[in-house]
Design a protein around this motif. Structure first.
Motif, short mmCIF file in Angstrom:
data_model
loop_
_atom_site.label_atom_id
_atom_site.label_comp_id
_atom_site.label_asym_id
_atom_site.label_seq_id
_atom_site.Cartn_x
_atom_site.Cartn_y
_atom_site.Cartn_z
N SER A 77 0.84 -1.21 0.00
CA SER A 77 0.00 0.00 0.00
C SER A 77 0.87 1.25 0.00
CB SER A 77 -0.92 0.00 1.22
OG SER A 77 -1.80 -1.10 1.20
N LEU A 78 1.93 1.24 0.80
CA LEU A 78 2.86 2.37 0.81
C LEU A 78 3.55 2.52 -0.54
CD1 LEU A 78 4.49 2.03 4.34
CD2 LEU A 78 2.80 3.72 3.59
N LYS A 79 3.81 1.38 -1.21
CA LYS A 79 4.40 1.43 -2.54
C LYS A 79 3.51 2.22 -3.50
CE LYS A 79 4.58 -1.08 -6.76
NZ LYS A 79 3.89 -2.15 -7.50
N HIS A 80 2.20 1.99 -3.45
CA HIS A 80 1.29 2.74 -4.31
C HIS A 80 1.41 4.24 -4.06
CE1 HIS A 80 -1.56 -0.97 -4.79
NE2 HIS A 80 -0.49 -1.05 -5.56
N LEU A 81 1.44 4.62 -2.78
CA LEU A 81 1.48 6.04 -2.43
C LEU A 81 2.79 6.69 -2.87
CD1 LEU A 81 -0.12 5.86 1.13
CD2 LEU A 81 -1.24 6.47 -1.03
N CYS A 82 3.91 5.97 -2.70
CA CYS A 82 5.20 6.51 -3.13
C CYS A 82 5.30 6.56 -4.65
CB CYS A 82 6.34 5.66 -2.56
SG CYS A 82 6.82 6.14 -0.90
N ALA A 83 4.81 5.53 -5.32
CA ALA A 83 4.84 5.51 -6.78
C ALA A 83 4.00 6.65 -7.36
CB ALA A 83 4.35 4.17 -7.31
N ALA A 84 2.91 6.98 -6.69
CA ALA A 84 2.06 8.09 -7.15
C ALA A 84 2.78 9.43 -7.04
CB ALA A 84 0.76 8.14 -6.36
N MET A 85 3.82 9.50 -6.20
CA MET A 85 4.59 10.74 -6.10
C MET A 85 5.43 10.99 -7.34
SD MET A 85 3.78 12.30 -3.42
CE MET A 85 5.07 13.55 -3.49
N VAL A 86 5.69 9.94 -8.14
CA VAL A 86 6.47 10.11 -9.37
C VAL A 86 5.75 11.07 -10.33
CG1 VAL A 86 7.41 8.96 -11.41
CG2 VAL A 86 7.65 7.90 -9.14
N PRO A 87 4.49 10.80 -10.72
CA PRO A 87 3.81 11.78 -11.58
C PRO A 87 3.55 13.11 -10.90
CG PRO A 87 2.29 10.03 -10.93
CD PRO A 87 3.67 9.58 -10.53
N VAL A 88 3.44 13.11 -9.57
CA VAL A 88 3.28 14.39 -8.86
C VAL A 88 4.51 15.27 -9.08
CG1 VAL A 88 3.15 15.48 -6.58
CG2 VAL A 88 1.66 13.55 -7.11
N PHE A 89 5.70 14.71 -8.84
CA PHE A 89 6.93 15.49 -9.03
C PHE A 89 7.10 15.91 -10.49
CE2 PHE A 89 8.54 13.74 -4.94
CZ PHE A 89 8.90 14.95 -4.36
N LEU A 90 6.77 15.02 -11.42
CA LEU A 90 6.93 15.36 -12.83
C LEU A 90 5.94 16.44 -13.26
CD1 LEU A 90 7.62 11.85 -14.41
CD2 LEU A 90 9.25 13.61 -13.72
N THR A 91 4.75 16.44 -12.68
CA THR A 91 3.76 17.48 -12.99
C THR A 91 4.20 18.82 -12.44
OG1 THR A 91 1.99 15.83 -12.95
CG2 THR A 91 1.33 18.14 -12.77
N ILE A 92 4.75 18.84 -11.23
CA ILE A 92 5.30 20.08 -10.67
C ILE A 92 6.43 20.59 -11.55
CG2 ILE A 92 6.53 21.08 -8.71
CD1 ILE A 92 5.03 19.06 -6.92
N MET A 93 7.29 19.67 -11.99
CA MET A 93 8.40 20.05 -12.88
C MET A 93 7.87 20.69 -14.16
SD MET A 93 11.11 17.56 -14.85
CE MET A 93 9.79 17.00 -15.95
N LEU A 94 6.88 20.07 -14.78
CA LEU A 94 6.34 20.58 -16.04
C LEU A 94 5.73 21.97 -15.87
CD1 LEU A 94 4.66 17.34 -17.45
CD2 LEU A 94 6.63 18.53 -18.43
N SER A 95 5.10 22.20 -14.73
CA SER A 95 4.42 23.48 -14.51
C SER A 95 5.39 24.61 -14.17
CB SER A 95 3.38 23.34 -13.39
OG SER A 95 4.01 23.06 -12.16
N ARG A 96 6.59 24.26 -13.71
CA ARG A 96 7.53 25.29 -13.25
C ARG A 96 8.67 25.56 -14.23
NH1 ARG A 96 9.55 24.51 -7.24
NH2 ARG A 96 10.25 26.63 -7.72
N ARG A 97 8.98 24.62 -15.08
CA ARG A 97 10.21 24.72 -15.85
C ARG A 97 10.08 25.66 -17.05
NH1 ARG A 97 10.62 18.89 -19.04
NH2 ARG A 97 9.01 19.33 -20.60
N SER A 98 11.23 26.03 -17.59
CA SER A 98 11.29 26.83 -18.82
C SER A 98 12.48 26.30 -19.63
CB SER A 98 11.48 28.31 -18.50
OG SER A 98 12.64 28.50 -17.70
N ILE A 99 12.57 26.72 -20.88
CA ILE A 99 13.65 26.25 -21.74
C ILE A 99 14.97 26.87 -21.29
CG2 ILE A 99 14.54 26.14 -24.09
CD1 ILE A 99 11.71 26.27 -25.11
#
Length: 248
Positions: free
Chosen positions: A203-225
């Motif tokens: 169950s903890l694995k699911h919650l930690c794995a879900a943090m992968v797209p969370v971090f990538l979404t934050i990255m996409l929303s903040r980054r620039s070229i």
């Protein structure tokens, strides 16, 4: 080399409590974060180009990634309601779509836009074939390879190759949480005992794995070229425009 098989005991979830009469409750409901972040990511990808993606191949890659994340919520919950090999296909298939599409995106960002875009559908097909191979030949080696290669290649390329965008550190955060998720999965029973039979490692694995797209979404929303890559893109655009005008 011997094939890698799924052992029958792999389907035995530690969590067997059934509040609200849902089998393997926590292993089912811990997939809910995948649904939330998957839908949010899809919306931000498809409407208004909120992520300011530079290439069409990137858009398709991230769309398939978020489709895979969203589908993981349903596929994994479906599997954990009544674990068996037939249902395990629908648990693994969405994750494979996410793994392979993110690899294509990373090739676009770190190596070459054309190569990455052309690799998207072959990589997706390789992932699907790895699932079919496991299902029909009871051999996990191709599927393990599909998981293993991005886990090694993405952190390595993040460190070694020049970035197209800022905020690349989020790739490493995502990789770190995925590694933590795999460790929690391996320590499923011990974690269940350490938490006094409250929550399992799976169950903890699911919650930690879900943090992968969370971090990538934050990255996409903040980054620039990156400035250097921005100049390269401008020069490429000017060159293409000049070539088009000469041909015209």
């Amino acid at each position: 080399m011997q094939s890698i098989r799924v052992m029958p005991k792999c389907h035995c979830d530690v969590i067997s409590l059934i509040p609200m009469r849902v089998p393997n409750t926590l292993n089912v409901i811990s997939n809910f974060p995948f649904l939330i972040i998957g839908v949010v990511g899809l919306i931000l990808c498809l409407y208004g180009n909120h992520f300011s993606l530079s290439f069409q191949g990137e858009v398709w890659g991230w769309v398939f990634f978020y489709i895979g994340v969203t589908a993981t919520a349903f596929g994994s919950a479906y599997y954990h309601l009544k674990p068996d090999d037939a249902r395990l296909v629908w648990d693994r298939l969405p994750m494979t779509i996410a793994f392979t599409s993110i690899m294509a995106v990373f090739i676009i960002e770190r190596i070459d836009e054309k190569t990455g875009t052309m690799s998207l559908f072959p990589l997706l097909m390789a992932g699907i074939v790895s699932i079919a191979y496991w299902r029909y030949f009871d051999d996990l080696r191709p599927y393990a390879l599909v998981q293993f290669i991005p886990c090694i290649a993405i952190p390595a390329m993040t460190i070694l190759l020049p970035a197209m965008y800022t905020h690349s550190i989020y790739w490493l955060w995502a990789a770190g949480f995925y590694l933590l998720a795999k460790l929690e999965e391996a320590a499923d029973n011990p974690i269940y005992k350490w938490t006094h039979y409250t929550i399992s490692g799976h169950s903890l694995k699911h919650l930690c794995a879900a943090m992968v797209p969370v971090f990538l979404t934050i990255m996409l929303s903040r980054r620039s070229i990156e400035i250097e890559r921005q100049f390269q893109l401008m020069k490429k655009t000017d060159k293409d425009g000049l070539s088009g005008s000469i041909q015209g």
